[in-house]
Design a protein around this motif. Structure first.
Motif, PDB file in Angstrom:
ATOM      1  N   SER A 149       1.124  -1.818   0.040  1.00 52.07           N
ATOM      2  CA  SER A 149      -0.007   0.195  -0.345  1.00 52.07           C
ATOM      3  C   SER A 149       0.507   1.235   0.256  1.00 52.07           C
ATOM      4  O   SER A 149       0.726   2.181  -0.336  1.00 52.07           O
ATOM      5  N   LYS A 153       2.424   5.508  -6.116  1.00 53.10           N
ATOM      6  CA  LYS A 153       0.794   4.923  -7.062  1.00 53.10           C
ATOM      7  C   LYS A 153       1.002   4.834  -7.897  1.00 53.10           C
ATOM      8  O   LYS A 153       2.075   4.741  -9.148  1.00 53.10           O
ATOM      9  N   TYR A 246       5.720   8.412 -12.651  1.00 54.16           N
ATOM     10  CA  TYR A 246       4.935   8.235 -11.300  1.00 54.16           C
ATOM     11  C   TYR A 246       3.982   9.638 -10.994  1.00 54.16           C
ATOM     12  O   TYR A 246       4.006   9.561 -10.825  1.00 54.16           O
ATOM     13  N   GLN A 248       0.459  11.117 -12.490  1.00 49.03           N
ATOM     14  CA  GLN A 248      -1.102  11.301 -12.515  1.00 49.03           C
ATOM     15  C   GLN A 248      -1.305  11.479 -14.691  1.00 49.03           C
ATOM     16  O   GLN A 248      -1.206  12.511 -14.664  1.00 49.03           O
ATOM     17  N   PHE A 254      -3.254   6.396 -11.963  1.00 54.12           N
ATOM     18  CA  PHE A 254      -1.739   6.618 -12.316  1.00 54.12           C
ATOM     19  C   PHE A 254      -1.337   5.452 -13.277  1.00 54.12           C
ATOM     20  O   PHE A 254      -2.073   4.180 -12.595  1.00 54.12           O
TER      21      PHE A 254
END
Ligand SMILES: NC(=O)C1=CN([C@@H]2O[C@H](COP(=O)(O)OP(=O)(O)OC[C@H]3O[C@@H](n4cnc5c(N)ncnc54)[C@H](O)[C@@H]3O)[C@@H](O)[C@H]2O)C=CC1
Ligand SMILES: [Mg+2]
Length: 283
Positions: A149, A153, A246, A248, A254
């Motif tokens: 986690s 992303k 990395y 967006q 992502f």
């Protein structure tokens, strides 16, 4: 002016005792045979005298800026990243081994910083590394990648896990893959290794493995991983070539991306992309 004098001048300027140079540790050597040392300025310690060294003052004097280690590693070339990771791991080991765990007395660093000795009973402490296996599992045409986690992303990597006391590397690979994704692996090929400064000091041992034919159903261990999936060769090859991994996308998502070049996970995945067949043949 020699480097030592320059360092003494700087420490003096920041109100520090030049004796602190003795806390330096040897981290390597240039091609011209100059020794490289690292010194912990202790800027993060709130209680010690070192706290009097102020980050902004140091940054101004050295015309640089302090950066978080992980971010710095992303920006440096592989050689400098490796040097920085050695320095950080060794200095942290010294910082956390100031006392003998048998007698409670202070330990003393040797000049190079390759060990510490207890002043009362002469027990010698050497810097430690924890072995970690990192395994790229393949089913012949696809490879298995997973994410935790806290990863950036969209980023997926190979499966990793610490060796338990008494285990061989092969046993660790089989146990970790079974624990994390519920799969049984059968062929192992050693690839390469790398020192890694997180979470403390690890020796990453990278290998390729294959699942038994037809046994590809993932049973994800959600306590260890956020997601795991099989990825096709072309998808992985595209992700490897991505320059700005990395960031967006316009739709808010992502993109699927891989660990940065200096991480052994990247090398392992690249090796599989370049020669996927090699790792599925019997040894
Ligand atoms: N350089 C690279 O390419 C990569 C490096 N890594 C590194 O590998 C390490 C291990 O991977 P994980 O999946 O987290 O391991 P893991 O699957 O063994 O789980 C981590 C847990 O193992 C336990 N553990 C057992 N021995 C430990 C020790 N000596 N130090 C710390 N924790 C220990 C802790 O409870 C920890 O939370 C990570 O810390 C990560 O930094 C992971 C992937 C890629
Ligand atoms: Mg793991």
């Amino acid at each position: 002016m020699s480097l030592r004098h320059e360092l003494e001048r700087l420490l003096g300027k920041f109100g520090q005792d030049s004796q602190r140079i003795e806390d330096s540790v040897l981290i390597g050597c240039s091609e011209q045979q100059e020794a490289w040392f690292a010194l912990d300025l202790g800027l993060n310690s709130s209680s010690s005298i070192n706290a009097s060294l102020q980050k902004p003052e140091v940054e101004k004097e050295l015309t640089g800026s302090f950066t978080e280690l992980r971010k710095a590693l992303y920006q440096l070339n592989v050689k400098d990243a490796s040097l920085l990771s050695t320095a950080q791991a060794l200095l942290r080991w010294h910082d956390t081994h100031q006392f003998c765990s048998r007698s409670g007395q202070p330990t003393k660093k040797n000049m190079a910083g390759s060990k510490r000795v207890c002043s009362s009973n002469q027990i010698i402490y050497y810097p430690q590394m924890a072995p970690v296996v990192i395994t790229l599992v393949s089913d012949g045409t696809r490879c298995l990648l997973a994410r935790q986690s806290f990863f950036p992303k969209g980023m997926y990597s190979a499966l990793a896990g610490f060796c338990d006391i008494g285990e061989s590397l092969e046993e660790t690979v089989r146990r970790e893959v079974a624990e994390e994704v519920g799969l049984e692996v059968e062929r192992l090929h050693y690839s390469a290794s790398q020192h890694w400064p997180f979470p403390n000091s690890s020796l990453m041992i990278a290998c390729h493995a294959t699942v038994k034919p037809g046994q590809t159903e993932i049973r994800l261990n959600l306590r260890e991983l956020e997601a795991a999936a099989w990825f096709r060769h072309d998808e992985v090859a595209i992700a490897l070539r991505r320059n700005n991994p990395y960031t967006q996308q316009q739709n808010g998502a992502f993109p699927f991306c891989l660990p940065p070049k200096f991480a052994i996970a990247h090398q392992l995945i690249k090796e599989w992309v370049e020669k996927p067949i090699r790792f599925t043949l019997p040894v």
